[in-house]
Design an enzyme around this catalytic site. Structure first.
Site, short mmCIF file in Angstrom:
data_model
loop_
_atom_site.label_atom_id
_atom_site.label_comp_id
_atom_site.label_asym_id
_atom_site.label_seq_id
_atom_site.Cartn_x
_atom_site.Cartn_y
_atom_site.Cartn_z
N ASP A 19 13.63 24.11 54.18
CA ASP A 19 15.28 24.03 54.15
C ASP A 19 15.57 22.75 53.44
O ASP A 19 14.99 21.43 53.51
CB ASP A 19 15.77 24.03 55.47
CG ASP A 19 17.24 24.59 55.52
OD1 ASP A 19 17.92 24.91 54.54
OD2 ASP A 19 17.64 24.41 56.69
N HIS A 36 16.16 24.27 44.27
CA HIS A 36 15.39 25.22 44.43
C HIS A 36 13.95 25.00 43.71
O HIS A 36 12.86 25.22 43.99
CB HIS A 36 15.74 26.50 44.43
CG HIS A 36 17.03 27.00 45.27
ND1 HIS A 36 17.01 26.78 46.52
CD2 HIS A 36 18.40 27.44 45.07
CE1 HIS A 36 18.10 27.08 47.26
NE2 HIS A 36 18.92 27.67 46.33
N LEU A 130 -7.98 30.49 51.53
CA LEU A 130 -6.64 30.24 52.21
C LEU A 130 -5.78 31.23 51.94
O LEU A 130 -5.72 31.89 50.91
CB LEU A 130 -5.92 28.88 51.56
CG LEU A 130 -4.47 28.70 51.90
CD1 LEU A 130 -4.18 28.33 53.37
CD2 LEU A 130 -3.98 27.58 50.89
C1 IPE Z 1 16.60 29.56 56.42
O1 IPE Z 1 17.43 28.62 55.80
C2 IPE Z 1 15.96 30.27 55.53
C3 IPE Z 1 15.08 29.70 54.63
C4 IPE Z 1 14.55 28.53 54.64
C5 IPE Z 1 14.50 30.70 53.72
P1 IPE Z 1 19.01 28.68 55.89
O2 IPE Z 1 19.53 27.39 55.14
O3 IPE Z 1 19.31 29.91 55.26
O4 IPE Z 1 19.13 28.54 57.38
P2 IPE Z 1 20.70 28.53 57.99
O5 IPE Z 1 21.63 29.43 57.37
O6 IPE Z 1 21.05 26.92 57.73
O7 IPE Z 1 20.38 28.60 59.71
C1 IPE Z 2 16.33 26.44 51.57
O1 IPE Z 2 17.30 25.51 51.24
C2 IPE Z 2 15.95 27.44 50.54
C3 IPE Z 2 16.74 28.71 50.85
C4 IPE Z 2 17.09 29.16 51.92
C5 IPE Z 2 16.56 29.95 50.10
P1 IPE Z 2 18.87 25.74 51.15
O2 IPE Z 2 19.24 26.40 50.04
O3 IPE Z 2 19.06 26.39 52.38
O4 IPE Z 2 19.39 24.24 51.26
P2 IPE Z 2 20.74 23.65 52.16
O5 IPE Z 2 20.29 24.02 53.56
O6 IPE Z 2 21.84 24.14 51.62
O7 IPE Z 2 20.57 22.09 51.71
MG MG Z 3 19.62 25.70 54.29
#
Ligand code: IPE
Ligand code: IPE
Ligand code: MG
Length: 248
Positions: A19, A36, A130
């Site tokens: 995240d 990303h 792995l």
């Molecule tokens: C959780 O992250 C999903 C992934 C890392 C793939 P999100 O950024 O979507 O989660 P919330 O919405 O903050 O809980």
């Molecule tokens: C995690 O990073 C990746 C996915 C959920 C696809 P985010 O895109 O949720 O990044 P933040 O939380 O907005 O910083």
């Molecule tokens: Mg996120």
């Protein structure tokens, strides 16, 4: 750089909620998609670290069921990034004997992405060094529901009967994660301390580790810190500390 580490306890299965990509990009005045993209390097490092340190299963939460509610442009960008990453990492996966598996609701993915996934899963299926699992279009509630539906069908077609109890083992075999041990350690980056509908059944006794580091900044040292913390934990599974120490 190889960083073999001395550890008392190596988790068999580490899972990561990757995240913070969006915030990483925002802080640099970049588009979310750049975050990303930068996260792919962290995936590479995490896989390398796992392989170097005897972690048997590394799983990564890459896209949740709820992430389908993001702007279409971000979804498209992410899906393209997955295809590119599978193509560019194919050789590395094969050379390093990594078994690759995708778990989630594949019916929502494009044919192109599904074809790439099928191909790489097939090629790497014989590997055993792995296992790298990517959770894509996944949610814990989706998984439990699809298991319940499968069970209902088994009752319907007579492969299961109601007088034989539904056990933990049968439930494990119906979940989309069958064959994968439950995670010993869950790492979540970016400072959020929630499960976000991830592995709900499978994390019943998982140790949690939260770090403020944003996913694109997550490096082997950070992974090592998480493993060291895990190593110091006492997993009691409902027993007393005295009982656990007697077993040791
Ligand atoms: C959780 O992250 C999903 C992934 C890392 C793939 P999100 O950024 O979507 O989660 P919330 O919405 O903050 O809980
Ligand atoms: C995690 O990073 C990746 C996915 C959920 C696809 P985010 O895109 O949720 O990044 P933040 O939380 O907005 O910083
Ligand atoms: Mg996120």
């Amino acid at each position: 750089m190889t960083q073999n580490i001395k550890m008392t306890k190596i988790p068999e299965h580490v899972t990561i909620i990757m995240d913070g990509n969006g915030r990483w990009a925002k802080r640099r005045g970049l588009e979310r998609l750049e975050g990303h993209k930068a996260g792919v390097e962290s995936v590479r490092e995490a896989a390398e670290f796992a392989a170097e340190n005897g972690i048997k299963f590394l799983s990564l939460f890459a896209f949740s069921e709820e992430n389908w509610n993001r702007p279409q442009s971000e979804i498209n960008g992410l899906m393209e990034l997955m295809i590119d990453a599978i193509i560019s990492e194919k050789k590395t996966l094969i050379d390093n004997k990594i078994k690759f598996r995708v778990v989630g609701d594949k019916s929502r993915l494009t044919d192109t992405l599904n074809a790439k996934i099928d191909e790489i899963e097939k090629i790497t299926s014989v590997n055993n060094h792995l296992t790298l699992i990517v959770f894509l279009s996944y949610s814990g509630k989706w998984d439990i529901l699809q298991a319940a539906r499968k069970y209902a069908h088994m009752i319907d077609d007579g492969t299961a009967t109601l007088d034989v109890p539904l056990t933990n083992e049968l439930m494990d075999s119906l979940l989309s994660t069958h064959g994968i041990p439950d995670p010993d350690l869950l790492i979540r980056t970016s400072g959020e301390q929630r499960i976000s509908n991830y592995l709900l059944w499978q994390c019943a006794y998982t140790e949690f580790y939260f770090t403020d580091i944003l996913w694109p900044d997550f490096r082997k040292n950070d992974f090592k810190r998480a493993i060291d913390t895990f190593s110091e934990r006492e997993r009691r599974y409902g027993k007393t500390g005295e009982q656990i120490n007697k077993i040791k």
